[in-house]
Write a protein that holds these residues in place. Sequence first.
Motif, PDB file in Angstrom:
ATOM      1  N   ALA A   1     -32.782  18.002  18.864  1.00  0.00           N
ATOM      2  CA  ALA A   1     -33.978  17.635  19.621  1.00  0.00           C
ATOM      3  C   ALA A   1     -35.066  18.688  19.472  1.00  0.00           C
ATOM      4  CB  ALA A   1     -33.618  17.462  21.096  1.00  0.00           C
TER       5      ALA A   1
ATOM      6  N   ARG B   1     -30.497  10.748  17.696  1.00  0.00           N
ATOM      7  CA  ARG B   1     -30.623  11.110  19.117  1.00  0.00           C
ATOM      8  C   ARG B   1     -29.641  12.210  19.515  1.00  0.00           C
ATOM      9  NH1 ARG B   1     -31.673   5.552  18.858  1.00  0.00           N
ATOM     10  NH2 ARG B   1     -33.569   4.888  19.945  1.00  0.00           N
TER      11      ARG B   1
ATOM     12  N   ASP C   1     -38.757   9.518  17.991  1.00  0.00           N
ATOM     13  CA  ASP C   1     -39.320  10.842  17.712  1.00  0.00           C
ATOM     14  C   ASP C   1     -40.160  10.705  16.445  1.00  0.00           C
ATOM     15  OD1 ASP C   1     -37.653  11.570  19.778  1.00  0.00           O
ATOM     16  OD2 ASP C   1     -36.811  13.323  18.753  1.00  0.00           O
TER      17      ASP C   1
ATOM     18  N   ALA D   1     -41.496  12.592  21.364  1.00  0.00           N
ATOM     19  CA  ALA D   1     -40.066  12.882  21.192  1.00  0.00           C
ATOM     20  C   ALA D   1     -39.299  12.178  22.303  1.00  0.00           C
ATOM     21  CB  ALA D   1     -39.818  14.385  21.211  1.00  0.00           C
TER      22      ALA D   1
ATOM     23  N   ASN E   1     -34.716  13.281  14.385  1.00  0.00           N
ATOM     24  CA  ASN E   1     -33.618  13.028  15.320  1.00  0.00           C
ATOM     25  C   ASN E   1     -33.322  11.546  15.477  1.00  0.00           C
ATOM     26  OD1 ASN E   1     -31.534  13.753  16.996  1.00  0.00           O
ATOM     27  ND2 ASN E   1     -32.825  14.237  18.769  1.00  0.00           N
TER      28      ASN E   1
ATOM     29  N   SER F   1     -35.435  12.029  21.844  1.00  0.00           N
ATOM     30  CA  SER F   1     -34.789  13.294  22.198  1.00  0.00           C
ATOM     31  C   SER F   1     -34.846  13.545  23.696  1.00  0.00           C
ATOM     32  CB  SER F   1     -35.468  14.445  21.456  1.00  0.00           C
ATOM     33  OG  SER F   1     -35.135  14.424  20.083  1.00  0.00           O
TER      34      SER F   1
END
Length: 494
Positions: free
Chosen positions: A25, A20, A246, A119, A17, A122
């Motif tokens: 996500a 973003r 991430d 993450a 990701n 995300s």
Amino acid sequence: MDYQLPVLVGVGEVRANRGRSVGEAREPLALILEALDLAAADAGAPALLRAADAVYAVRVASWAYDELSADVAEGVEAKPKHRVDSPIGGQWPIRLLDEAASRIASGQSSVALLVGGEAAASASALSKSVADPVRDLGWTARPGGPTPIDAADLGSPAMQAAGLLLPTRVYPLYENRLQADLGLTPAENADWSARLYADLSAVAATNPIAWNTTALSPAAVGEVTAKNRLVCEPYPLSMNALPFVDQAAAVIVTSLAAARAARVPEEKIVHVRAAAGVDDLADVVARPKLGRSTALADALTGVLDRAEVPAVDFLDVYTCFPIVAKLAGLALGLPREAVLSVTGGHSSFGGPLNSYSLHALARAAERLRGGDRLGLVHANGGFLTSQHAVVLGSTPADRYVTGPVLRRERALPVVADVTQLDDDGHVVETATVEHDRAGAPAQAFVVVSTPDGRRAAVSTPRGDTAAAAAWSLDGRVTHVGRRAVLRDGVPRPV
């Protein structure tokens, strides 16, 4: 004996990701399980995942899990007898590797999984959207949400009272003290930092898992601009760790006997030869030296002593801020031009919080499989608080060598209530100034020695630009060693 020699046999890394996107996500557990699949494929032995008798999980900050190690074990259908979930701290990837290797060396384990991931990119994107990670994307809800931060992780009471709650405020205190100790001007010290981080960006540019893959010039790193704003003097944004990424990594650690039984190719095997860990005082204000880290130096030299090697072909230093790389280089007697990472550093490769050094282990394994003989990976946690280092090799040693984590406990007395101090007679140990997003001085943080030999941490009122600007290094060489006066606990330079 082969069943007592720990080895790395598989490494896996994931970057996800990068754009973003809310639709792309995935939670940290999903990234970690993907990294484990890659590690098993790297070893050429998928059955090792189910055979794991130990699982070590580095604490995730971007999403909360009751027991991440249990979720990981369930995800790979393993039934480990030993599981560990670490607290917060960047030292834990190497400290857990040390534990896994020690248990293999003592015959208590034969296959261990070491994992971590974040993450944060995300999670940040989701927080700005209407999507619910649990309801809409199926993220784990045990308990879910961002991991809560314990007050103890924010520093001692003296640090918290002065606002020294964040690494961005504490590491510059070490940087500015080192500059003074070495007799450097702010410009000379800034040039050193910019060159260090430009070199790291060049390393990250060759790393397919890196978050940022553009090689930067020293000028691009060091010049303060609207996009590269000053955070806390002397560090612009480019010299601060980048946590909103991430990324996940997994390492499979086995005994040499288990690796051969699983038919891992010999050219994939990396030997874990020695490790050393040292912890400093949790209270930065109480540490005797604020321009050096005895714990860092002792961990680095200690692991080389235990491995019985005078030097290594490469090393990877935990580079959340330039001061850590500088102190490591000084401790090892390296030239300032030495490139101190094979991963790319926290500002270019990315800083997946506690799990960065898992990625360093993956890069180290790649180097040792490619022809290098010895490598050292270092990890740092807290506010230059916890240090751990490991020596890896392309060939085995006679045995794995480690020992208990050493602790540095010589502490200076610390002032509990700075408002009770006399106004005059204080000597500046170090200082930094935090700037707001518009570039104006917002708050100064100062550590002083009192006339009676105690230490105190003090700060200017938040938003008092004039009081903060008085502590700026702009146009000054250093405040270290100068006097400071206090008015109701507020510091002013003399």
